[in-house]
Scaffold this motif. Structure first.
Motif, PDB file in Angstrom:
ATOM      1  N   ALA A   1       0.840  -1.207   0.000  1.00 61.40           N
ATOM      2  CA  ALA A   1       0.000   0.000   0.000  1.00 61.40           C
ATOM      3  C   ALA A   1       0.875   1.257   0.000  1.00 61.40           C
ATOM      4  CB  ALA A   1      -0.943   0.006   1.200  1.00 61.40           C
ATOM      5  N   TYR A   2       1.931   1.249   0.813  1.00 64.50           N
ATOM      6  CA  TYR A   2       2.861   2.385   0.805  1.00 64.50           C
ATOM      7  C   TYR A   2       3.479   2.546  -0.582  1.00 64.50           C
ATOM      8  CZ  TYR A   2       3.134   3.588   5.798  1.00 64.50           C
ATOM      9  OH  TYR A   2       2.870   4.044   7.062  1.00 64.50           O
ATOM     10  N   LEU A   3       3.890   1.454  -1.179  1.00 63.65           N
ATOM     11  CA  LEU A   3       4.506   1.509  -2.508  1.00 63.65           C
ATOM     12  C   LEU A   3       3.522   2.042  -3.542  1.00 63.65           C
ATOM     13  CD1 LEU A   3       7.135   0.827  -4.002  1.00 63.65           C
ATOM     14  CD2 LEU A   3       6.216  -1.454  -4.391  1.00 63.65           C
ATOM     15  N   ASP A   4       2.292   1.553  -3.506  1.00 63.83           N
ATOM     16  CA  ASP A   4       1.267   2.024  -4.446  1.00 63.83           C
ATOM     17  C   ASP A   4       0.934   3.494  -4.232  1.00 63.83           C
ATOM     18  OD1 ASP A   4       1.140  -0.526  -5.531  1.00 63.83           O
ATOM     19  OD2 ASP A   4      -0.634  -1.107  -4.364  1.00 63.83           O
ATOM     20  N   HIS A   5       1.101   3.949  -3.002  1.00 60.00           N
ATOM     21  CA  HIS A   5       0.825   5.355  -2.668  1.00 60.00           C
ATOM     22  C   HIS A   5       2.002   6.274  -3.033  1.00 60.00           C
ATOM     23  CE1 HIS A   5      -1.213   8.635  -0.752  1.00 60.00           C
ATOM     24  NE2 HIS A   5      -0.321   8.770   0.204  1.00 60.00           N
TER      25      HIS A   5
ATOM     26  N   SER B   1       8.836   4.259   3.102  1.00 58.30           N
ATOM     27  CA  SER B   1       8.031   3.582   4.120  1.00 58.30           C
ATOM     28  C   SER B   1       7.826   2.116   3.771  1.00 58.30           C
ATOM     29  CB  SER B   1       6.688   4.279   4.292  1.00 58.30           C
ATOM     30  OG  SER B   1       6.869   5.565   4.838  1.00 58.30           O
ATOM     31  N   ALA B   2       7.688   1.822   2.493  1.00 60.35           N
ATOM     32  CA  ALA B   2       7.537   0.427   2.065  1.00 60.35           C
ATOM     33  C   ALA B   2       8.762  -0.383   2.453  1.00 60.35           C
ATOM     34  CB  ALA B   2       7.300   0.355   0.560  1.00 60.35           C
ATOM     35  N   VAL B   3       9.952   0.178   2.205  1.00 62.52           N
ATOM     36  CA  VAL B   3      11.193  -0.509   2.584  1.00 62.52           C
ATOM     37  C   VAL B   3      11.244  -0.703   4.093  1.00 62.52           C
ATOM     38  CG1 VAL B   3      13.717  -0.291   2.714  1.00 62.52           C
ATOM     39  CG2 VAL B   3      12.523   0.237   0.577  1.00 62.52           C
ATOM     40  N   PHE B   4      10.911   0.344   4.841  1.00 62.04           N
ATOM     41  CA  PHE B   4      10.961   0.262   6.296  1.00 62.04           C
ATOM     42  C   PHE B   4      10.032  -0.834   6.821  1.00 62.04           C
ATOM     43  CE2 PHE B   4       9.301   1.381  10.478  1.00 62.04           C
ATOM     44  CZ  PHE B   4      10.483   1.413  11.208  1.00 62.04           C
TER      45      PHE B   4
ATOM     46  N   LYS C   1      10.995  -3.198  -5.985  1.00 63.19           N
ATOM     47  CA  LYS C   1      10.291  -2.062  -6.577  1.00 63.19           C
ATOM     48  C   LYS C   1      10.527  -0.785  -5.786  1.00 63.19           C
ATOM     49  CE  LYS C   1       6.386  -4.651  -8.487  1.00 63.19           C
ATOM     50  NZ  LYS C   1       4.920  -4.813  -8.340  1.00 63.19           N
ATOM     51  N   ALA C   2      10.537  -0.900  -4.477  1.00 64.28           N
ATOM     52  CA  ALA C   2      10.765   0.276  -3.633  1.00 64.28           C
ATOM     53  C   ALA C   2      12.186   0.802  -3.827  1.00 64.28           C
ATOM     54  CB  ALA C   2      10.513  -0.063  -2.166  1.00 64.28           C
TER      55      ALA C   2
ATOM     56  N   PHE D   1      14.022   0.415  -6.441  1.00 59.96           N
ATOM     57  CA  PHE D   1      14.068   1.007  -7.778  1.00 59.96           C
ATOM     58  C   PHE D   1      13.498   2.427  -7.750  1.00 59.96           C
ATOM     59  CE2 PHE D   1      12.238   1.971 -11.932  1.00 59.96           C
ATOM     60  CZ  PHE D   1      13.366   1.872 -12.724  1.00 59.96           C
ATOM     61  N   ALA D   2      12.375   2.582  -7.070  1.00 58.96           N
ATOM     62  CA  ALA D   2      11.760   3.909  -6.971  1.00 58.96           C
ATOM     63  C   ALA D   2      12.680   4.894  -6.256  1.00 58.96           C
ATOM     64  CB  ALA D   2      10.422   3.817  -6.239  1.00 58.96           C
ATOM     65  N   LEU D   3      13.500   4.390  -5.362  1.00 60.76           N
ATOM     66  CA  LEU D   3      14.458   5.238  -4.631  1.00 60.76           C
ATOM     67  C   LEU D   3      15.779   5.377  -5.389  1.00 60.76           C
ATOM     68  CD1 LEU D   3      13.821   3.816  -1.053  1.00 60.76           C
ATOM     69  CD2 LEU D   3      13.138   6.072  -1.915  1.00 60.76           C
ATOM     70  N   GLU D   4      15.803   4.848  -6.620  1.00 62.89           N
ATOM     71  CA  GLU D   4      16.978   4.893  -7.497  1.00 62.89           C
ATOM     72  C   GLU D   4      18.176   4.162  -6.901  1.00 62.89           C
ATOM     73  OE1 GLU D   4      17.655   8.915  -8.802  1.00 62.89           O
ATOM     74  OE2 GLU D   4      15.587   9.130  -9.470  1.00 62.89           O
ATOM     75  N   GLN D   5      17.905   3.121  -6.142  1.00 64.12           N
ATOM     76  CA  GLN D   5      18.944   2.252  -5.587  1.00 64.12           C
ATOM     77  C   GLN D   5      18.955   0.980  -6.437  1.00 64.12           C
ATOM     78  OE1 GLN D   5      17.391   2.038  -1.603  1.00 64.12           O
ATOM     79  NE2 GLN D   5      18.394   3.936  -0.995  1.00 64.12           N
ATOM     80  N   LEU D   6      19.536   1.118  -7.620  1.00 66.04           N
ATOM     81  CA  LEU D   6      19.410   0.074  -8.641  1.00 66.04           C
ATOM     82  C   LEU D   6      20.107  -1.228  -8.266  1.00 66.04           C
ATOM     83  CD1 LEU D   6      19.794   2.258 -11.863  1.00 66.04           C
ATOM     84  CD2 LEU D   6      17.718   1.593 -10.641  1.00 66.04           C
ATOM     85  N   GLU D   7      21.272  -1.156  -7.623  1.00 62.79           N
ATOM     86  CA  GLU D   7      21.976  -2.382  -7.258  1.00 62.79           C
ATOM     87  C   GLU D   7      21.183  -3.169  -6.222  1.00 62.79           C
ATOM     88  OE1 GLU D   7      26.090  -1.819  -6.232  1.00 62.79           O
ATOM     89  OE2 GLU D   7      26.425  -0.573  -8.007  1.00 62.79           O
ATOM     90  N   GLN D   8      20.619  -2.471  -5.243  1.00 62.65           N
ATOM     91  CA  GLN D   8      19.808  -3.148  -4.237  1.00 62.65           C
ATOM     92  C   GLN D   8      18.544  -3.722  -4.874  1.00 62.65           C
ATOM     93  OE1 GLN D   8      19.609   0.126  -1.379  1.00 62.65           O
ATOM     94  NE2 GLN D   8      20.479  -1.284   0.149  1.00 62.65           N
ATOM     95  N   ALA D   9      17.945  -2.978  -5.777  1.00 66.76           N
ATOM     96  CA  ALA D   9      16.748  -3.452  -6.467  1.00 66.76           C
ATOM     97  C   ALA D   9      17.066  -4.736  -7.234  1.00 66.76           C
ATOM     98  CB  ALA D   9      16.212  -2.381  -7.405  1.00 66.76           C
TER      99      ALA D   9
END
Length: 149
Positions: free
Chosen positions: A68-72, A77-80, A100-101, A103-111
């Motif tokens: 839900a946090y990710l969709d919002h 918060s989704a990661v947390f 996905k979270a 990626f949205a935070l531009e942390q591509l290696e972790q994604a």
């Protein structure tokens, strides 16, 4: 005698109406989640899942809250929320939310790391391959990105 019958009928009618109202309110509680999902009301959905977690800790509620946090649009918060799960509760769903979270935070290696974990759980997960393709395309690796799409 007539008054006793009338009194019994009135009591029966009132108790029948009261039980119907209780069933209706219980039904509303059961359907709240579905109504919030269908209405894309993420603020209320987030509050609903937070309340569920306050009542009882559950992996399912935590994953739904993270989604839900990710969709919002609140990837942090989704990661947390999902990171609070014990490692034993790790699943393809939790790893996909984290991917996905990140990626949205531009942390591509972790994604990408989380997508690899998803594929360890389920190597036929089409959504994971699509996300991996997007990550690779963002990194400029178009041939491998196309292969994952």
């Amino acid at each position: 005698m007539y008054r006793k019958l009338l009194l019994i009928a009135a009591i029966t009618l009132v108790s029948g109406c009261a039980s119907t109202q209780q069933s209706g309110s219980e039904l509303t509680d059961v359907n709240k989640e579905q109504m919030f999902v269908e209405a894309n009301n993420y603020e209320q959905l987030i509050e609903f899942y937070k309340n569920e977690l306050r009542k009882k800790e559950s992996t399912d509620a935590r994953l739904k809250l993270g989604q839900a946090y990710l969709d919002h649009g609140d990837a942090e918060s989704a990661v947390f929320v999902v990171s609070q799960l014990p490692e034993s509760a790790s699943s393809s769903q939790s790893e996909l939310i984290l991917a996905k979270a990140n990626f949205a935070l531009e942390q591509l290696e972790q994604a990408q790391h989380h997508i690899e974990n998803v594929l360890k759980f389920d190597d036929r997960n089409g959504e994971a391959y699509n996300v991996l393709g997007v990550i690779l395309a963002t990194q400029g690796d178009l041939p491998n990105a196309e292969q994952n799409f």
